[in-house]
Enzyme design. Sequence first.
Site, PDB file in Angstrom:
ATOM      1  N   ARG A  58     -94.464  37.626 -48.162  1.00 53.33           N
ATOM      2  CA  ARG A  58     -93.666  37.477 -46.944  1.00 53.33           C
ATOM      3  C   ARG A  58     -94.571  37.875 -45.779  1.00 53.33           C
ATOM      4  NH1 ARG A  58     -94.845  41.948 -45.326  1.00 53.33           N
ATOM      5  NH2 ARG A  58     -93.343  41.659 -43.653  1.00 53.33           N
ATOM      6  N   GLY A  59     -94.065  37.642 -44.552  1.00 55.61           N
ATOM      7  CA  GLY A  59     -94.912  37.839 -43.381  1.00 55.61           C
ATOM      8  C   GLY A  59     -95.491  36.475 -42.992  1.00 55.61           C
ATOM      9  N   ALA A  60     -95.366  36.135 -41.714  1.00 53.73           N
ATOM     10  CA  ALA A  60     -95.666  34.757 -41.305  1.00 53.73           C
ATOM     11  C   ALA A  60     -97.082  34.283 -41.678  1.00 53.73           C
ATOM     12  CB  ALA A  60     -95.410  34.613 -39.804  1.00 53.73           C
TER      13      ALA A  60
ATOM     14  N   ARG B 119     -88.916  28.685 -46.606  1.00 52.49           N
ATOM     15  CA  ARG B 119     -88.317  29.597 -45.607  1.00 52.49           C
ATOM     16  C   ARG B 119     -88.404  28.898 -44.246  1.00 52.49           C
ATOM     17  NH1 ARG B 119     -89.828  35.828 -45.549  1.00 52.49           N
ATOM     18  NH2 ARG B 119     -87.737  36.018 -44.655  1.00 52.49           N
TER      19      ARG B 119
ATOM     20  N   GLN C  61     -88.792  46.571 -45.359  1.00 54.42           N
ATOM     21  CA  GLN C  61     -90.242  46.311 -45.289  1.00 54.42           C
ATOM     22  C   GLN C  61     -90.975  47.470 -44.609  1.00 54.42           C
ATOM     23  OE1 GLN C  61     -87.847  44.110 -44.492  1.00 54.42           O
ATOM     24  NE2 GLN C  61     -88.494  42.002 -44.802  1.00 54.42           N
TER      25      GLN C  61
ATOM     26  N   ASP D 136     -92.510  35.704 -36.128  1.00 54.84           N
ATOM     27  CA  ASP D 136     -92.508  34.596 -37.098  1.00 54.84           C
ATOM     28  C   ASP D 136     -92.607  33.255 -36.414  1.00 54.84           C
ATOM     29  OD1 ASP D 136     -91.343  36.916 -38.673  1.00 54.84           O
ATOM     30  OD2 ASP D 136     -91.797  35.382 -40.176  1.00 54.84           O
TER      31      ASP D 136
ATOM     32  N   ASN E 233     -88.516  37.386 -34.471  1.00 53.30           N
ATOM     33  CA  ASN E 233     -89.128  38.339 -35.412  1.00 53.30           C
ATOM     34  C   ASN E 233     -88.013  38.976 -36.232  1.00 53.30           C
ATOM     35  OD1 ASN E 233     -91.506  39.670 -36.427  1.00 53.30           O
ATOM     36  ND2 ASN E 233     -90.722  41.537 -35.482  1.00 53.30           N
ATOM     37  N   LYS E 234     -88.408  39.836 -37.145  1.00 54.60           N
ATOM     38  CA  LYS E 234     -87.475  40.479 -38.077  1.00 54.60           C
ATOM     39  C   LYS E 234     -86.229  40.996 -37.359  1.00 54.60           C
ATOM     40  CE  LYS E 234     -87.588  40.641 -41.538  1.00 54.60           C
ATOM     41  NZ  LYS E 234     -86.773  39.605 -42.267  1.00 54.60           N
TER      42      LYS E 234
HETATM   43  O1  MRU Z   1     -88.802  38.499 -43.748  1.00 51.94           O
HETATM   44  P1  MRU Z   1     -90.245  38.856 -43.608  1.00 51.94           P
HETATM   45  O2  MRU Z   1     -90.604  40.144 -44.272  1.00 51.94           O
HETATM   46  O3  MRU Z   1     -91.151  37.710 -44.002  1.00 51.94           O
HETATM   47  O4  MRU Z   1     -90.432  39.072 -42.039  1.00 51.94           O
HETATM   48  C1  MRU Z   1     -91.684  39.415 -41.552  1.00 51.94           C
HETATM   49  C2  MRU Z   1     -91.689  39.722 -40.118  1.00 51.94           C
HETATM   50  O5  MRU Z   1     -90.680  39.637 -39.453  1.00 51.94           O
HETATM   51  C3  MRU Z   1     -92.989  40.036 -39.479  1.00 51.94           C
HETATM   52  O6  MRU Z   1     -92.798  40.866 -38.384  1.00 51.94           O
HETATM   53  C4  MRU Z   1     -93.624  38.709 -39.048  1.00 51.94           C
HETATM   54  O7  MRU Z   1     -93.868  37.875 -40.130  1.00 51.94           O
HETATM   55  C5  MRU Z   1     -94.827  38.782 -38.231  1.00 51.94           C
HETATM   56  S1  MRU Z   1     -96.098  39.842 -38.736  1.00 51.94           S
HETATM   57  C6  MRU Z   1     -97.135  39.169 -39.705  1.00 51.94           C
END
Ligand code: MRU
Length: 353
Positions: A48-50, A91, A198, A239, A249-250
């Site tokens: 996970r993470g963009a 996703r 996370q 993201d 973002n999250k």
């Molecule tokens: O749902 P996730 O864990 O994939 O969400 C991740 C985030 O929201 C991060 O802040 C985002 O991907 C940017 S940081 C690399």
Amino acid sequence: MSTRTVFWDYDKHTVNLIDQRKLPWSFEIAAYDDYRAVAAAITQMVVRGAPAIGGTAGFGMALAARQSSAADKTTLLNQLATAATILNAARPTAVNLSWAVARQLRTAQAADLLSADDVRAALLAEAQIIADEDVALNRRMGFNGAELIEDGDTILHHCNTGALAGVDWGTALGVVFAAHEQGKKVHVLVDETRPRLQGARLTCWELSQRGISYDLIADNASGHFMRAGEVDIVLVGSDRTAANGDVANKIGTYNVAVLAQANGVPFYPVVPTSTVDLNLEHGDLIPIEERSPDEVTSVFGKSIAPEGATARNPAFDVTPHRYVTGIVTEAGIVYPPFTKHLRAAVESEQVKL
Ligand code: MRU
């Protein structure tokens, strides 16, 4: 070199992922020899993470080409179109996914690739370039952002944006790592980041590994610390960032941004240009993933609500650009007006490709 979040095994021809569902309790690598399983791993948040999702999709496309028995380029391109659809659907919010898939489709279509095997080789080479570029540009971005950090600063951080959220190094936490490497003494207040934690599970783990000082806080404590004057700067990832600087973002990032502005704390998203979607004029156009209500009604499989409780679970929110002080990119720190300056940053990086 530390183990990358995503890497290709050149002996076994598999896509390998650090299984982030298992951290911090155990460190395990999951190996995939089927691109459909790679897509499922993205959905299930093994990775996970963009930027990490983008790197994984790049290798996923290379794997799809390798799995195919197509004898000619045209047949292979048709099968890759199907793989692209399946990977893109894994996703919806992180634009790095469709960015990497589109880049791989362009690679496969190049006129100088004559045979199916030429395409297979080119896709693996390009996936490796995407991954290596991600690490290099995230590091550059981290040192750009470290200019904002003073010795002794306390940084408030949401979700996980470290090495685990990219192929390596990361985005907002990459700024913290860069400041730490420069010898600045920093302290991080880590939002736990419900519902999937996370922050608690992954960010605390990464900061511990690097010996960086931190305190884990409940998500709803961030306003308290900002009002008390204990936070110097907020750093988050993104993201997908729209052309006008609205930042998805999250979930919970928006709350943090509003509280930061109310308390005079600068709020900086740290965003590689691959995460900027110039096709979307503003943040309301960003697709927001809704995940299973079970993630809200239970923690690690144990219910925390009465039986039959209903829940909503948007995985991301949008912070309007009026709350954003500046956006750190690998091309430098971008300030308002974002519509003009973000486009210039994205275009300056595209020239280098
Ligand atoms: O749902 P996730 O864990 O994939 O969400 C991740 C985030 O929201 C991060 O802040 C985002 O991907 C940017 S940081 C690399």
